[in-house]
Scaffold this active site. Structure first.
Site, PDB file in Angstrom:
ATOM      1  N   ASP A 177      46.423  56.700  34.285  1.00 38.65           N
ATOM      2  CA  ASP A 177      46.177  55.370  34.848  1.00 38.65           C
ATOM      3  C   ASP A 177      44.995  54.734  34.126  1.00 38.65           C
ATOM      4  O   ASP A 177      43.839  54.955  34.481  1.00 38.65           O
ATOM      5  CB  ASP A 177      45.898  55.454  36.346  1.00 38.65           C
ATOM      6  CG  ASP A 177      45.801  54.075  36.994  1.00 38.65           C
ATOM      7  OD1 ASP A 177      45.630  53.082  36.268  1.00 38.65           O
ATOM      8  OD2 ASP A 177      45.891  53.996  38.240  1.00 38.65           O
ATOM      9  N   HIS A 182      38.982  50.423  36.499  1.00 37.99           N
ATOM     10  CA  HIS A 182      38.281  51.669  36.776  1.00 37.99           C
ATOM     11  C   HIS A 182      37.374  52.121  35.636  1.00 37.99           C
ATOM     12  O   HIS A 182      36.770  53.194  35.732  1.00 37.99           O
ATOM     13  CB  HIS A 182      39.298  52.760  37.099  1.00 37.99           C
ATOM     14  CG  HIS A 182      40.295  52.338  38.135  1.00 37.99           C
ATOM     15  ND1 HIS A 182      39.944  52.085  39.435  1.00 37.99           N
ATOM     16  CD2 HIS A 182      41.629  52.073  38.040  1.00 37.99           C
ATOM     17  CE1 HIS A 182      41.017  51.709  40.113  1.00 37.99           C
ATOM     18  NE2 HIS A 182      42.050  51.692  39.290  1.00 37.99           N
ATOM     19  N   ILE A 197      35.557  50.566  39.969  1.00 43.75           N
ATOM     20  CA  ILE A 197      35.790  51.344  41.185  1.00 43.75           C
ATOM     21  C   ILE A 197      36.635  52.572  40.863  1.00 43.75           C
ATOM     22  O   ILE A 197      37.268  52.665  39.811  1.00 43.75           O
ATOM     23  CB  ILE A 197      36.476  50.503  42.274  1.00 43.75           C
ATOM     24  CG1 ILE A 197      37.886  50.063  41.834  1.00 43.75           C
ATOM     25  CG2 ILE A 197      35.620  49.297  42.655  1.00 43.75           C
ATOM     26  CD1 ILE A 197      38.683  49.350  42.934  1.00 43.75           C
TER      27      ILE A 197
END
Length: 272
Positions: A177, A182, A197
């Site tokens: 991912d 992120h 995050i």
């Protein structure tokens, strides 16, 4: 461009996915497993964390509209395991959009996927998920089904706290991912965050570890299903506490940060 409701119910083309023992070890490290969980992080007697099922059953679905990807967040995730996953293996997965719901400030898009053994066709994983897309609501559609989940009116049977590393998202992203939300501070700022995050599925995996060790005796063969709703973001480096209520094989749980903010709720699991 509004979301494309015509894709609801249309099954995508089957897609095969395989994984190696290295992939499942890397996933375990990505969700915080370490030297106290060597059966998941090394090849000696290796077993697989049950929440890896969510990655194994992922498949590219049909496009359901054009929107700013910075406005998309993972909202809910659930899976059922029909058998224990091997350290290395493969599945053939089909997926479909099951609903697009109007939440006012955004749209909730729900999907289902079924992963089967490529050789026998026997089911391996059933997966359900949803994403929330801010700014795509207000089209006059149904709001979607309600969930009557409520924590029992008693102290939890177990409370497990795990810390996350400041670099946790950078490790987890190596499982596939690569959403810049992120890892890229500029992209995270576009989404309204002052720094990247943690992946919702990383929080999910940390929670799954707590359930596995607290309720299933650290035995993945006993872990049958898990579902939950993401309710608040987690930043890498924060600690997570999982509160667990047990009623036979049925388990309810929720996960919160140190300040008490609930980050994963409406949690249910089935442990044999």
């Amino acid at each position: 461009m509004p979301l494309d409701h015509s894709v609801i119910g249309l099954e995508g083309e089957p897609q095969e996915r395989s994984w190696t023992a290295k992939d499942t070890m890397l996933y375990a490290l990505g969700v915080g497993a370490g030297t106290s969980e060597l059966e998941f992080t090394t090849e000696k007697g290796q077993r697989v964390l049950p929440t890896f099922a969510v990655l194994a059953a992922q498949a590219r679905g049909r496009r359901f509209g054009d929107f700013d990807p910075a406005m998309l967040v993972h909202a809910e995730q659930g899976f059922e395991l029909h058998r224990e996953l091997p350290p290395a293996g493969s599945v053939r997965t089909t997926s479909k959009v099951t609903g697009i719901y109007d939440k006012g400030s955004g749209a909730l898009v729900t999907t289902e996927a079924t992963a089967v053994d490529p050789e026998t066709g026997e089911p391996v994983i059933s997966s359900r998920s949803s994403v929330f897309i801010r700014g795509e609501g207000g089209f006059g559609g149904e709001r979607g089904p309600r969930d009557d989940w409520a924590a029992p009116d008693r102290a939890p049977d177990h409370k497990v706290t795990y810390s996350t590393l400041p670099e946790q998202a950078l490790i987890y992203r190596l499982s596939g991912d690569y959403n810049p939300l992120h890892s890229d501070p500029e992209f995270a700022a576009r989404a309204g965050f002052d720094r990247p995050i943690l992946h919702g599925l990383c929080t999910y995996g940390v929670t799954g570890r707590a359930l596995l060790h607290a309720v299933a005796g650290s035995d993945p063969a006993r872990f049958k299903a898990m579902s939950g709703r993401f309710s608040s973001p987690v930043f890498p480096g924060e600690s997570l506490t999982v509160s667990i209520w047990v009623d036979g094989t049925d388990v309810l749980f929720r996960t919160a940060k140190d300040d008490g903010t609930v980050v994963l709720d409406r949690g249910r699991a089935v442990i044999a």
